[in-house]
Motif scaffolding. Structure first.
Motif, PDB file in Angstrom:
ATOM      1  N   GLN A  99       0.823   7.675   4.220  1.00  0.00           N
ATOM      2  CA  GLN A  99       1.376   8.809   3.490  1.00  0.00           C
ATOM      3  C   GLN A  99       0.587  10.094   3.730  1.00  0.00           C
ATOM      4  O   GLN A  99       1.055  11.176   3.414  1.00  0.00           O
ATOM      5  CB  GLN A  99       1.367   8.503   1.985  1.00  0.00           C
ATOM      6  N   LEU A 100      -0.624   9.957   4.265  1.00  0.00           N
ATOM      7  CA  LEU A 100      -1.476  11.126   4.448  1.00  0.00           C
ATOM      8  C   LEU A 100      -1.095  11.928   5.688  1.00  0.00           C
ATOM      9  O   LEU A 100      -1.510  13.069   5.848  1.00  0.00           O
ATOM     10  CB  LEU A 100      -2.948  10.685   4.583  1.00  0.00           C
ATOM     11  N   PHE A 101      -0.319  11.322   6.598  1.00  0.00           N
ATOM     12  CA  PHE A 101      -0.001  11.973   7.850  1.00  0.00           C
ATOM     13  C   PHE A 101       1.370  12.645   7.771  1.00  0.00           C
ATOM     14  O   PHE A 101       2.365  12.004   7.456  1.00  0.00           O
ATOM     15  CB  PHE A 101       0.011  10.960   9.002  1.00  0.00           C
ATOM     16  N   ALA A 102       1.423  13.932   8.070  1.00  0.00           N
ATOM     17  CA  ALA A 102       2.693  14.661   8.072  1.00  0.00           C
ATOM     18  C   ALA A 102       3.396  14.439   9.406  1.00  0.00           C
ATOM     19  O   ALA A 102       2.897  14.821  10.449  1.00  0.00           O
ATOM     20  CB  ALA A 102       2.437  16.145   7.854  1.00  0.00           C
ATOM     21  N   GLY A 128       0.806  -1.208   0.000  1.00  0.00           N
ATOM     22  CA  GLY A 128       0.000   0.000   0.000  1.00  0.00           C
ATOM     23  C   GLY A 128       0.842   1.262   0.000  1.00  0.00           C
ATOM     24  O   GLY A 128       0.558   2.227  -0.717  1.00  0.00           O
ATOM     25  N   VAL A 129       1.920   1.247   0.795  1.00  0.00           N
ATOM     26  CA  VAL A 129       2.847   2.381   0.823  1.00  0.00           C
ATOM     27  C   VAL A 129       3.474   2.590  -0.556  1.00  0.00           C
ATOM     28  O   VAL A 129       3.543   3.713  -1.067  1.00  0.00           O
ATOM     29  CB  VAL A 129       3.954   2.154   1.886  1.00  0.00           C
ATOM     30  N   VAL A 130       3.931   1.497  -1.170  1.00  0.00           N
ATOM     31  CA  VAL A 130       4.590   1.564  -2.482  1.00  0.00           C
ATOM     32  C   VAL A 130       3.604   2.009  -3.558  1.00  0.00           C
ATOM     33  O   VAL A 130       3.912   2.877  -4.393  1.00  0.00           O
ATOM     34  CB  VAL A 130       5.207   0.199  -2.846  1.00  0.00           C
ATOM     35  N   PHE A 131       2.407   1.423  -3.562  1.00  0.00           N
ATOM     36  CA  PHE A 131       1.409   1.771  -4.578  1.00  0.00           C
ATOM     37  C   PHE A 131       1.052   3.250  -4.509  1.00  0.00           C
ATOM     38  O   PHE A 131       0.849   3.893  -5.534  1.00  0.00           O
ATOM     39  CB  PHE A 131       0.152   0.925  -4.406  1.00  0.00           C
ATOM     40  N   LYS A 132       0.968   3.784  -3.303  1.00  0.00           N
ATOM     41  CA  LYS A 132       0.664   5.220  -3.157  1.00  0.00           C
ATOM     42  C   LYS A 132       1.813   6.059  -3.712  1.00  0.00           C
ATOM     43  O   LYS A 132       1.593   7.065  -4.393  1.00  0.00           O
ATOM     44  CB  LYS A 132       0.437   5.536  -1.676  1.00  0.00           C
ATOM     45  N   ARG A 133       3.024   5.637  -3.434  1.00  0.00           N
ATOM     46  CA  ARG A 133       4.198   6.407  -3.860  1.00  0.00           C
ATOM     47  C   ARG A 133       4.343   6.415  -5.380  1.00  0.00           C
ATOM     48  O   ARG A 133       4.733   7.423  -5.966  1.00  0.00           O
ATOM     49  CB  ARG A 133       5.462   5.840  -3.213  1.00  0.00           C
ATOM     50  N   VAL A 134       4.040   5.290  -6.046  1.00  0.00           N
ATOM     51  CA  VAL A 134       4.215   5.218  -7.506  1.00  0.00           C
ATOM     52  C   VAL A 134       2.966   5.651  -8.268  1.00  0.00           C
ATOM     53  O   VAL A 134       2.948   5.632  -9.497  1.00  0.00           O
ATOM     54  CB  VAL A 134       4.625   3.792  -7.948  1.00  0.00           C
ATOM     55  N   GLY A 135       1.901   6.004  -7.542  1.00  0.00           N
ATOM     56  CA  GLY A 135       0.720   6.544  -8.198  1.00  0.00           C
ATOM     57  C   GLY A 135      -0.371   5.554  -8.533  1.00  0.00           C
ATOM     58  O   GLY A 135      -1.366   5.920  -9.171  1.00  0.00           O
ATOM     59  N   LEU A 136      -0.226   4.284  -8.131  1.00  0.00           N
ATOM     60  CA  LEU A 136      -1.282   3.308  -8.387  1.00  0.00           C
ATOM     61  C   LEU A 136      -2.478   3.504  -7.458  1.00  0.00           C
ATOM     62  O   LEU A 136      -3.590   3.052  -7.745  1.00  0.00           O
ATOM     63  CB  LEU A 136      -0.731   1.883  -8.210  1.00  0.00           C
ATOM     64  N   MET A 137      -2.255   4.151  -6.331  1.00  0.00           N
ATOM     65  CA  MET A 137      -3.324   4.513  -5.396  1.00  0.00           C
ATOM     66  C   MET A 137      -3.166   5.987  -5.064  1.00  0.00           C
ATOM     67  O   MET A 137      -2.052   6.445  -4.814  1.00  0.00           O
ATOM     68  CB  MET A 137      -3.243   3.669  -4.107  1.00  0.00           C
ATOM     69  N   ASN A 138      -4.284   6.728  -5.070  1.00  0.00           N
ATOM     70  CA  ASN A 138      -4.234   8.135  -4.687  1.00  0.00           C
ATOM     71  C   ASN A 138      -5.113   8.373  -3.454  1.00  0.00           C
ATOM     72  O   ASN A 138      -5.752   7.451  -2.940  1.00  0.00           O
ATOM     73  CB  ASN A 138      -4.645   9.049  -5.839  1.00  0.00           C
ATOM     74  N   ASP A 139      -5.156   9.612  -2.989  1.00  0.00           N
ATOM     75  CA  ASP A 139      -5.898   9.923  -1.775  1.00  0.00           C
ATOM     76  C   ASP A 139      -7.383   9.597  -1.914  1.00  0.00           C
ATOM     77  O   ASP A 139      -8.011   9.095  -0.973  1.00  0.00           O
ATOM     78  CB  ASP A 139      -5.729  11.409  -1.415  1.00  0.00           C
ATOM     79  N   ALA A 140      -7.942   9.890  -3.103  1.00  0.00           N
ATOM     80  CA  ALA A 140      -9.362   9.620  -3.317  1.00  0.00           C
ATOM     81  C   ALA A 140      -9.650   8.121  -3.255  1.00  0.00           C
ATOM     82  O   ALA A 140     -10.661   7.688  -2.685  1.00  0.00           O
ATOM     83  CB  ALA A 140      -9.798  10.188  -4.668  1.00  0.00           C
TER      84      ALA A 140
END
Length: 319
Positions: A216-219, A23-35
């Protein structure tokens, strides 16, 4: 040669960790976005997880689906831990508003996703027992969170409104309906059973992927001391108190295994949502979610090996 406790720890924990990392990787490479993460999380919480829990309990024997001693252990152990943590926080955490956030982060395990996935890997034939345990523990988690955050908050919030929302929780409702259907031996139409099964199969992979992507959503910000206290509590102190309660109440090794996997799971993202809703330092709450997700897994692996070695918890059924 790989020892049996180590093999068990790998079989139970590694698949869950792989999906979170994915999930972390998919978000980073753009396969998953915030929406996608937000929509997927809502789908899991409102539809697929309730379907999974209903299906597992509805198809189980009512007499074995609930373990009263296991549930009582969770209630007693959690209350004891929270009371001890309140004393500790009073002395060691300077900001009053941070105390409720730290205590909540230290006990509120991610039992609905990570804990349930770990239990399903370890003891699949006891999944209904783990599901009922999760529902009852979710109740006590939420009730204590409402009381704690309201107690430590500068501004007081309506406890009544939070309790009404808790009663309407789709996870709780699905468990109640499933137990009723199981008890009265009701039979669903075949179409409904197959549809529920499809939704149920969707739950854990999607939920774990969204858990990883949501990190990834948390700063991350630096609030070192409160985060250290919360991580020690979540990864070491809370599981120790819960297992001690289980040992005192005479739980068997399988129940102790479920208890450990649930209690040692990282802090639930719901703790961040609750802290944000009540204005109790949501940044600190987010940091605790992130850090416990990173720290809890390796500590859980090591603890699992030790507990298996001494026979305190049962080996995974896969072995």
């Amino acid at each position: 040669m790989i020892t049996s406790p180590l093999m068990t720890a790998l079989i139970v924990v590694a698949p869950v960790m792989c999906l979170i990392i994915a999930g972390v990787v998919f978000k980073r490479v753009g396969l998953m976005n915030d929406a996608f993460v937000e929509g997927g999380s809502k789908l899991v919480y409102n539809i697929s997880l309730p379907a999974l829990l209903f299906n597992s309990i509805y198809t189980a024997d009512f007499s074995t689906a609930a373990n009263p001693t296991l549930i009582l252990t969770s209630v007693i152990g959690t209350i004891v831990f929270v009371l001890l943590a309140m004393v500790f926080a009073q002395v060691n955490i300077r900001e009053r508003v941070d105390r409720g956030v730290v205590i909540q982060g230290a006990y509120r395990s991610n039992i609905g996703i990570v804990g349930l996935a770990l239990s399903a890997n370890a003891y699949p034939s006891f999944f209904a027992t783990a599901s009922v345990f999760m529902a009852c523990t979710t109740l006590i988690y939420n009730l204590l969170a409402v009381l704690l955050l309201n107690f430590y908050s500068i501004k007081q919030y309506s406890i009544k409104d939070n309790l009404i929302a808790l009663v309407k929780n789709p996870i709780i409702l699905s468990i109640v309906l499933a137990l009723s259907a199981s008890y009265f031996e009701l039979t669903l139409p075949s179409v409904a059973e197959v549809s529920l099964a499809y939704f149920a199969q969707l739950t854990l992979p999607l939920a774990l992927l969204c858990t990883g992507a949501s990190l990834q959503l948390f700063a991350m910000k630096t609030e070192v001391a409160p985060m250290i206290f919360a991580n020690i509590g979540k990864c070491i102190a809370y599981p120790a108190v819960i297992l001690g309660s289980g040992y005192f109440l005479g739980l068997d090794s399988v129940a102790m295994g479920i208890l450990f996997l649930m209690s040692a799971s990282p802090t639930a993202a719901a703790s961040y949502i609750m802290a944000k809703k009540t204005n109790n330092n949501p940044v600190l709450a987010a940091n605790i979610v992130v850090t416990t997700t990173i720290v809890a897994i390796p500590i859980m692996m090591l603890s699992l090996i030790i507990l298996l070695q001494y026979g305190i918890i049962a080996p995974a059924e896969a072995l």
